[in-house]
Design an enzyme around this catalytic site. Structure first.
Site, PDB file in Angstrom:
ATOM      1  N   GLU A   1      43.998  41.185  41.650  1.00 54.01           N
ATOM      2  CA  GLU A   1      45.308  40.576  41.376  1.00 54.01           C
ATOM      3  C   GLU A   1      45.292  39.093  41.728  1.00 54.01           C
ATOM      4  O   GLU A   1      44.766  38.701  42.768  1.00 54.01           O
ATOM      5  CB  GLU A   1      46.393  41.307  42.180  1.00 54.01           C
ATOM      6  CG  GLU A   1      47.753  41.233  41.528  1.00 54.01           C
ATOM      7  CD  GLU A   1      47.810  41.969  40.185  1.00 54.01           C
ATOM      8  OE1 GLU A   1      47.570  41.303  39.150  1.00 54.01           O
ATOM      9  OE2 GLU A   1      48.076  43.167  40.174  1.00 54.01           O
ATOM     10  N   HIS A   2      45.872  38.302  40.837  1.00 53.33           N
ATOM     11  CA  HIS A   2      45.887  36.838  40.974  1.00 53.33           C
ATOM     12  C   HIS A   2      44.455  36.286  41.001  1.00 53.33           C
ATOM     13  O   HIS A   2      44.189  35.289  41.676  1.00 53.33           O
ATOM     14  CB  HIS A   2      46.652  36.403  42.231  1.00 53.33           C
ATOM     15  CG  HIS A   2      48.151  36.433  42.050  1.00 53.33           C
ATOM     16  ND1 HIS A   2      48.826  35.472  41.356  1.00 53.33           N
ATOM     17  CD2 HIS A   2      49.080  37.319  42.453  1.00 53.33           C
ATOM     18  CE1 HIS A   2      50.127  35.767  41.353  1.00 53.33           C
ATOM     19  NE2 HIS A   2      50.304  36.888  42.007  1.00 53.33           N
TER      20      HIS A   2
ATOM     21  N   ASP B   1      42.612  36.368  37.817  1.00 52.61           N
ATOM     22  CA  ASP B   1      42.172  36.034  36.447  1.00 52.61           C
ATOM     23  C   ASP B   1      42.085  34.522  36.249  1.00 52.61           C
ATOM     24  O   ASP B   1      41.131  34.025  35.653  1.00 52.61           O
ATOM     25  CB  ASP B   1      43.006  36.732  35.348  1.00 52.61           C
ATOM     26  CG  ASP B   1      44.477  36.395  35.326  1.00 52.61           C
ATOM     27  OD1 ASP B   1      44.996  35.803  36.315  1.00 52.61           O
ATOM     28  OD2 ASP B   1      45.142  36.734  34.321  1.00 52.61           O
TER      29      ASP B   1
ATOM     30  N   LEU C   1      54.513  44.514  34.109  1.00 48.66           N
ATOM     31  CA  LEU C   1      53.777  45.377  33.174  1.00 48.66           C
ATOM     32  C   LEU C   1      53.530  44.668  31.843  1.00 48.66           C
ATOM     33  O   LEU C   1      53.119  45.292  30.866  1.00 48.66           O
ATOM     34  CB  LEU C   1      54.540  46.688  32.950  1.00 48.66           C
ATOM     35  CG  LEU C   1      54.821  47.520  34.210  1.00 48.66           C
ATOM     36  CD1 LEU C   1      55.589  48.789  33.869  1.00 48.66           C
ATOM     37  CD2 LEU C   1      53.533  47.873  34.949  1.00 48.66           C
ATOM     38  N   SER C   2      53.810  43.380  31.800  1.00 42.98           N
ATOM     39  CA  SER C   2      53.448  42.543  30.646  1.00 42.98           C
ATOM     40  C   SER C   2      54.153  42.885  29.347  1.00 42.98           C
ATOM     41  O   SER C   2      53.525  43.105  28.314  1.00 42.98           O
ATOM     42  CB  SER C   2      51.942  42.606  30.402  1.00 42.98           C
ATOM     43  OG  SER C   2      51.340  41.683  31.211  1.00 42.98           O
TER      44      SER C   2
ATOM     45  N   SER D   1      55.705  40.704  27.789  1.00 42.33           N
ATOM     46  CA  SER D   1      55.504  39.529  26.931  1.00 42.33           C
ATOM     47  C   SER D   1      54.209  39.648  26.127  1.00 42.33           C
ATOM     48  O   SER D   1      54.190  39.419  24.913  1.00 42.33           O
ATOM     49  CB  SER D   1      55.511  38.241  27.759  1.00 42.33           C
ATOM     50  OG  SER D   1      54.458  38.220  28.691  1.00 42.33           O
TER      51      SER D   1
ATOM     52  N   GLU E   1      51.304  31.828  24.545  1.00 42.00           N
ATOM     53  CA  GLU E   1      52.172  31.896  25.735  1.00 42.00           C
ATOM     54  C   GLU E   1      52.038  30.626  26.580  1.00 42.00           C
ATOM     55  O   GLU E   1      53.019  30.095  27.094  1.00 42.00           O
ATOM     56  CB  GLU E   1      51.844  33.154  26.555  1.00 42.00           C
ATOM     57  CG  GLU E   1      52.857  33.369  27.670  1.00 42.00           C
ATOM     58  CD  GLU E   1      53.040  34.816  28.106  1.00 42.00           C
ATOM     59  OE1 GLU E   1      52.723  35.740  27.338  1.00 42.00           O
ATOM     60  OE2 GLU E   1      53.518  35.002  29.231  1.00 42.00           O
TER      61      GLU E   1
ATOM     62  N   ASP F   1      46.574  39.868  30.666  1.00 41.43           N
ATOM     63  CA  ASP F   1      47.634  40.667  30.041  1.00 41.43           C
ATOM     64  C   ASP F   1      47.363  40.903  28.561  1.00 41.43           C
ATOM     65  O   ASP F   1      47.418  42.035  28.066  1.00 41.43           O
ATOM     66  CB  ASP F   1      48.992  39.959  30.182  1.00 41.43           C
ATOM     67  CG  ASP F   1      49.351  39.689  31.627  1.00 41.43           C
ATOM     68  OD1 ASP F   1      48.608  40.143  32.525  1.00 41.43           O
ATOM     69  OD2 ASP F   1      50.370  39.009  31.865  1.00 41.43           O
TER      70      ASP F   1
ATOM     71  N   TYR G   1      54.448  30.958  41.239  1.00 39.94           N
ATOM     72  CA  TYR G   1      53.176  31.238  40.560  1.00 39.94           C
ATOM     73  C   TYR G   1      52.375  29.933  40.398  1.00 39.94           C
ATOM     74  O   TYR G   1      51.184  29.867  40.717  1.00 39.94           O
ATOM     75  CB  TYR G   1      53.474  31.876  39.205  1.00 39.94           C
ATOM     76  CG  TYR G   1      52.271  32.188  38.342  1.00 39.94           C
ATOM     77  CD1 TYR G   1      51.525  33.347  38.542  1.00 39.94           C
ATOM     78  CD2 TYR G   1      51.896  31.333  37.302  1.00 39.94           C
ATOM     79  CE1 TYR G   1      50.424  33.639  37.738  1.00 39.94           C
ATOM     80  CE2 TYR G   1      50.804  31.620  36.498  1.00 39.94           C
ATOM     81  CZ  TYR G   1      50.075  32.771  36.720  1.00 39.94           C
ATOM     82  OH  TYR G   1      48.993  33.050  35.920  1.00 39.94           O
TER      83      TYR G   1
HETATM   84  P1  ADP Z   1      56.507  40.469  31.807  1.00 40.67           P
HETATM   85  O1  ADP Z   1      55.891  40.599  33.152  1.00 40.67           O
HETATM   86  O2  ADP Z   1      57.292  41.687  31.453  1.00 40.67           O
HETATM   87  O3  ADP Z   1      55.543  40.056  30.756  1.00 40.67           O
HETATM   88  P2  ADP Z   1      57.614  37.886  31.221  1.00 40.67           P
HETATM   89  O4  ADP Z   1      58.590  37.049  31.957  1.00 40.67           O
HETATM   90  O5  ADP Z   1      56.247  37.367  31.006  1.00 40.67           O
HETATM   91  O6  ADP Z   1      57.584  39.304  31.953  1.00 40.67           O
HETATM   92  O7  ADP Z   1      58.203  38.239  29.781  1.00 40.67           O
HETATM   93  C1  ADP Z   1      59.516  38.734  29.665  1.00 40.67           C
HETATM   94  C2  ADP Z   1      60.189  38.085  28.467  1.00 40.67           C
HETATM   95  O8  ADP Z   1      59.667  38.674  27.252  1.00 40.67           O
HETATM   96  C3  ADP Z   1      61.675  38.366  28.425  1.00 40.67           C
HETATM   97  O9  ADP Z   1      62.380  37.388  29.168  1.00 40.67           O
HETATM   98  C4  ADP Z   1      61.975  38.255  26.927  1.00 40.67           C
HETATM   99  O10 ADP Z   1      62.075  36.906  26.528  1.00 40.67           O
HETATM  100  C5  ADP Z   1      60.714  38.832  26.321  1.00 40.67           C
HETATM  101  N1  ADP Z   1      60.899  40.281  26.084  1.00 40.67           N
HETATM  102  C6  ADP Z   1      60.351  41.288  26.794  1.00 40.67           C
HETATM  103  N2  ADP Z   1      60.739  42.496  26.304  1.00 40.67           N
HETATM  104  C7  ADP Z   1      61.558  42.240  25.265  1.00 40.67           C
HETATM  105  C8  ADP Z   1      62.278  43.068  24.334  1.00 40.67           C
HETATM  106  N3  ADP Z   1      62.247  44.406  24.424  1.00 40.67           N
HETATM  107  N4  ADP Z   1      62.995  42.461  23.365  1.00 40.67           N
HETATM  108  C9  ADP Z   1      63.036  41.111  23.284  1.00 40.67           C
HETATM  109  N5  ADP Z   1      62.391  40.289  24.125  1.00 40.67           N
HETATM  110  C10 ADP Z   1      61.663  40.827  25.114  1.00 40.67           C
HETATM  111 MG    MG Z   2      54.401  38.263  30.873  1.00 44.15          MG
END
Ligand code: ADP
Ligand code: MG
Length: 399
Positions: free
Chosen positions: A42-43, A45, A139-140, A142, A174, A186, A235
Site C-alpha cells: 500500500e502506497h 505504486d 475500491l477504485s 474511478s 486521471e 487501480d 496524499y
Molecule cells: P475511488 O477510490 O472510489 O476511486 P475517487 O475519488 O478516485 O474514489 O473517485 C470517485 C469519483 O468517481 C466520484 O467523486 C465520481 O466523480 C466518480 N464516480 C464514482 N462512481 C460513480 C458513479 N457510480 N456514477 C458517477 N460517477 C461516479
Molecule cells: Mg480513484
C-alpha cells in the site's frame, strides 16, 4: 451480504431498461470494468514497488450504442445526471451547450481525450452507466469507470489495445484530465484482473503475474462508511515526503531512483540522517516493499497465516508510520483481528476512511462478517457495509 451475480444482474437489467426508456431502443453493447482491492503493497505504486491487488466482483457497467449525433451523450444513472461532449469540446472540458463538465464526467471525457491524443478512431456513443463500486472508499470506482469506457470506445472504434496499455492510458486520463495524481495500480487491476487470482505487479517494469489465493479463504471487504475530505492534499504530501526521502538518501546512495532501490538494512543504516517525519514515511515504503516481496512465496506455499501476519503488520505501519489511518479504520481492523477465522486485516486503498480488507477462512466468512458488523456498530454507532468478495476478471464486453 455476498455480491453475487443476482445483484449484478439487477444493475444490468436496470441499465438496459433505462437505456430503452431514454433512447427508444435497446443498447447494442454492455461493458463491465471491476473495482479492485489491494491485499499488500500500500502506497508503494508511486514508489515503483510491488503491489498485490485483485479485481473484485463489484463493477461499473456501461450500456451503450454508437450514434451519428455530433456528441456523445452519457447518462449517470446513480446520480441521475446527463452530459454530452465530443472531441471538439474536450479541450475546454465543457459540454455541447458550453456548460462545464461536472466532476464525474471528467473520467469518461478524460478517457475520450487520451484516445483522441493517441489518434485512435473514436465514434460518439449514447450510454447509460451505473456502478456498485462504492465511491471514494478505496475500491477504485474511478478506475472502473475509466476502464469501462475504454472498453466501450475500443469496441466502437474497432481497434484493440492490450489491457496494460488501456490501464496506462486510463492513468494518464486521471492524472492529466481529472487532475488526480494516482499511480498505476487501480487501472491495472481493473484492466487485467483474473478470476480467483491475486495480481502481483512490479510498478517499475510493469511486469506482472497471477498469484494463487488458497481456495479455503475469502476476501472480506468492510466499509467503515467514513469518507474523509481533503485526502488529496494528504496524499500529495505523502508523495512529496517520499520524493524528499529519495533526494536526501541520494547523498549516500547516488544510484537510487526511488525508495524501491533501498533495502531495509541499508535504510536502517541511514535512517537517522533523515528528518523524523520523512524517516517514518520512507520506512513504511521500504518495509512495505520488503513485505510484498515475501508475498509470492508465502501464497504459493499456501501459508495464509504468515501472509495474514504481513497484512496485520502493514496496517500498523500505515497507522503509525505513514499516518493514513483513522479511528474508524482502526476499530474495524482491531475487531476483525480478534475474530475467529481472520488471518489478516488492514485498511486498504489510500486511507483516511473507506474500507478494510480481511482474509478469512471461507467457512467462517459469514459469521465473521456478522460479528464484525455488530462489533463495529456497537463501538462507533455507524452501520458498516460488509461484502464477502472474490477475485474477478478484468474489464471486458458482456454483450
Ligand atoms: P475511488 O477510490 O472510489 O476511486 P475517487 O475519488 O478516485 O474514489 O473517485 C470517485 C469519483 O468517481 C466520484 O467523486 C465520481 O466523480 C466518480 N464516480 C464514482 N462512481 C460513480 C458513479 N457510480 N456514477 C458517477 N460517477 C461516479
Ligand atoms: Mg480513484
Amino acid at each position: 451480504m455476498e455480491t453475487d451475480l443476482y445483484t449484478n444482474m439487477n444493475i444490468i437489467d436496470q441499465l438496459a431498461t433505462t437505456y430503452r426508456e431514454k433512447f427508444g431502443y435497446a443498447p447494442t453493447h454492455i461493458a463491465r470494468a471491476p473495482g479492485r482491492v489491494n491485499l499488500l503493497g500500500e502506497h508503494v505504486d508511486y514508489n515503483n514497488g510491488f503491489v498485490l491487488p485483485a479485481a473484485i466482483d463489484r463493477a461499473t457497467y456501461v450500456a451503450f450504442s454508437p450514434t451519428n449525433a455530433r456528441h456523445s451523450m452519457l447518462w449517470a444513472l446513480d446520480l441521475n445526471q446527463q452530459v454530452s461532449f465530443s472531441v471538439e469540446t474536450l479541450a475546454s472540458k465543457t459540454q455541447a451547450n458550453s456548460s462545464p463538465l461536472p466532476e464525474w464526467a471528467l473520467y469518461p471525457a478524460g478517457v475520450m481525450n487520451v484516445l483522441h491524443e493517441e489518434q485512435l478512431s473514436l465514434l460518439n456513443m449514447t450510454a447509460v452507466f451505473s456502478s456498485n463500486v462504492p465511491q471514494g472508499s478505496g475500491l477504485s470506482s474511478s478506475a472502473s469507470i475509466e476502464m469501462a469506457f475504454m472498453i466501450a470506445w475500443q469496441m466502437l472504434g474497432g481497434w484493440t489495445l492490450p489491457p496494460m496499455k488501456r490501464a496506462l492510458l486510463g492513468q494518464r486520463a486521471e492524472n492529466q484530465y481529472v487532475g488526480v495524481n494516482c499511480g498505476i495500480m487501480d487501472q491495472f487491476a481493473s484492466a487485467c484482473g483474473v478470476e480467483n487470482k491475486l495480481l502481483l505487479l512490479d510498478c517499475r517494469s510493469l511486469e506482472w503475474k497471477t498469484v494463487p489465493l488458497p481456495e479455503n479463504v475469502s476476501i472480506v471487504i468492510a466499509d467503515t462508511t467514513v469518507r474523509r475530505k481533503l485526502t488529496s492534499g494528504e496524499y500529495n504530501k505523502r508523495r512529496s515526503a517520499c520524493e524528499e526521502a529519495v533526494r536526501l538518501l541520494q547523498q549516500d546512495l547516488p544510484n537510487i531512483k526511488s525508495l524501491r532501490d533501498v533495502g531495509v538494512e541499508e535504510f536502517n543504516g541511514l535512517a537517522k540522517k533523515l528528518p523524523k517525519e520523512i524517516e517514518k514515511r520512507a520506512r513504511h515504503v521500504v518495509e512495505e516493499i520488503g513485505r510484498s516481496n515475501q508475498a509470492e512465496a508465502l501464497l504459493e506455499a499456501g501459508d495464509i497465516q504468515n501472509f495474514g501476519r504481513l497484512m496485520n503488520e502493514c496496517h500498523v505501519s500505515l497507522r503509525d508510520l505513514y499516518e493514513v489511518s483513522c479511528p474508524e479504520l482502526n476499530v474495524m481492523v482491531n475487531i476483525a483481528q480478534s475474530l475467529d477465522g481472520c488471518c489478516g486485516a488492514r485498511l486498504t486503498g489510500a486511507g483516511f476512511g473507506g474500507c478494510t480488507v480481511n482474509l478469512v477462512a471461507k467457512e467462517k466468512a459469514e459469521s465473521f462478517a456478522q460479528a464484525l458488523a455488530k462489533g463495529y456498530e456497537a463501538e462507533t454507532g455507524l452501520h458498516p457495509e460488509i461484502y464477502i468478495s472474490h477475485a474477478s476478471n478484468g474489464a471486458g464486453l458482456l454483450k
